[in-house]
Design an enzyme around this catalytic site. Structure first.
Site, PDB file in Angstrom:
ATOM      1  N   HIS A 146      10.295  38.291  -3.012  1.00 33.20           N
ATOM      2  CA  HIS A 146      10.334  38.544  -4.458  1.00 33.20           C
ATOM      3  C   HIS A 146       9.106  39.340  -4.902  1.00 33.20           C
ATOM      4  CE1 HIS A 146      11.289  37.394  -8.711  1.00 33.20           C
ATOM      5  NE2 HIS A 146       9.973  37.567  -8.835  1.00 33.20           N
ATOM      6  N   GLU A 147       7.914  38.855  -4.538  1.00 36.41           N
ATOM      7  CA  GLU A 147       6.689  39.544  -4.973  1.00 36.41           C
ATOM      8  C   GLU A 147       6.559  40.916  -4.323  1.00 36.41           C
ATOM      9  OE1 GLU A 147       5.316  38.536  -7.569  1.00 36.41           O
ATOM     10  OE2 GLU A 147       6.080  36.481  -7.559  1.00 36.41           O
ATOM     11  N   HIS A 201       8.527  43.387  -6.215  1.00 35.66           N
ATOM     12  CA  HIS A 201       7.829  43.961  -7.383  1.00 35.66           C
ATOM     13  C   HIS A 201       6.944  45.141  -6.967  1.00 35.66           C
ATOM     14  CE1 HIS A 201       9.173  41.190 -10.377  1.00 35.66           C
ATOM     15  NE2 HIS A 201       8.561  40.125  -9.888  1.00 35.66           N
ATOM     16  N   HIS A 222      12.707  41.883 -12.636  1.00 38.37           N
ATOM     17  CA  HIS A 222      13.503  40.662 -12.530  1.00 38.37           C
ATOM     18  C   HIS A 222      14.970  40.998 -12.733  1.00 38.37           C
ATOM     19  CE1 HIS A 222       9.783  38.047 -13.234  1.00 38.37           C
ATOM     20  NE2 HIS A 222      10.020  38.226 -11.960  1.00 38.37           N
ATOM     21  N   CYS A 256      20.384  36.978  -6.652  1.00 37.51           N
ATOM     22  CA  CYS A 256      19.445  37.949  -6.070  1.00 37.51           C
ATOM     23  C   CYS A 256      18.072  37.304  -5.902  1.00 37.51           C
ATOM     24  CB  CYS A 256      19.337  39.139  -7.027  1.00 37.51           C
ATOM     25  SG  CYS A 256      18.181  40.412  -6.531  1.00 37.51           S
ATOM     26  N   CYS A 273      20.383  41.718  -4.344  1.00 37.53           N
ATOM     27  CA  CYS A 273      21.740  42.062  -4.750  1.00 37.53           C
ATOM     28  C   CYS A 273      21.928  43.562  -4.479  1.00 37.53           C
ATOM     29  CB  CYS A 273      21.961  41.751  -6.228  1.00 37.53           C
ATOM     30  SG  CYS A 273      21.077  42.849  -7.344  1.00 37.53           S
ATOM     31  N   CYS A 308      19.650  45.917  -6.655  1.00 32.83           N
ATOM     32  CA  CYS A 308      18.233  45.922  -6.262  1.00 32.83           C
ATOM     33  C   CYS A 308      18.044  46.576  -4.905  1.00 32.83           C
ATOM     34  CB  CYS A 308      17.674  44.494  -6.238  1.00 32.83           C
ATOM     35  SG  CYS A 308      17.461  43.796  -7.884  1.00 32.83           S
TER      36      CYS A 308
END
Ligand SMILES: [Zn+2]
Ligand SMILES: [Zn+2]
Length: 189
Positions: free
Chosen positions: A143-144, A147, A153, A158, A177, A180
């Site tokens: 996740h990080e 970014h 977000h 996802c 997803c 993304c």
């Protein structure tokens, strides 16, 4: 050029967390031709990064150091891992932090175990397996890092869904997803 995500130990941290994360990240990022390596030397936490009233470390301050380290060493990406609890100004705590489009991210494993909530008199569910904890760490790491690859977000099923609790983290998948994934591929190429 080989594109490497460097894992960095921030403060005291168990080696097994880093080695399992390296292995799991490599599986997930394999299709993007990204490699993962563990930096031999970690960094120490600073007193100025600690808030003694909250008993938490200041995530943005630590992230700043990581961004500088990435710049100085011309790293493709760097991901700091710490076991201490962290926060960022508008939140009671954060599982991780990254600046969109920067080269560094930071995650904390502190609140990714049920033990934390039990030890702090908060609600907790059942004791989890080591594998479950490793999967949560992997999700927050991806996740990080997402970014840093400019992803925002996402409300789909996802890994880029925002999570504010262990339940949120457990519910979201390890994968990106389709939308993304498309953005990610453009950003990495
Ligand atoms: Zn996020
Ligand atoms: Zn998404």
């Amino acid at each position: 050029m080989k594109r490497i995500i460097y894992l960095l130990k921030v403060g005291e941290s168990t080696q097994s967390i880093l080695s399992s994360l390296k292995k799991n990240l490599e599986v997930e990022f394999n299709e993007f031709n990204l490699y993962v390596e563990i930096l031999q030397e970690g960094i120490k936490l600073r007193y100025s990064e600690y808030d003694s009233k909250r008993e938490q470390y200041k995530a943005p301050k630590i992230l700043k150091r990581l961004i500088r380290k990435a710049k100085n060493n011309k790293f493709f990406r760097i991901l700091g891992i710490l076991e201490k609890d962290i926060y960022s100004k508008n939140y009671n705590f954060v599982f991780g932090i990254a600046k969109r489009g920067s080269y560094a991210a930071l995650i904390s494993s502190a609140r990714l175990t049920e033990n934390f909530y039990r030890d702090h008199g908060m609600m907790y569910r059942k004791r989890e397996t080591k594998g479950e904890i490793e999967e949560r760490i992997l999700k927050e790491a991806i996740h990080e890092l997402g970014h840093t690859f400019r992803l925002k977000h996402c409300r789909n099923v996802c890994v880029m869904r925002f999570s504010n609790s262990l339940t949120d983290t457990d519910k979201k998948p390890v994968k990106f997803c389709a939308s993304c994934l498309k953005q990610l591929k453009t950003s990495i190429q």
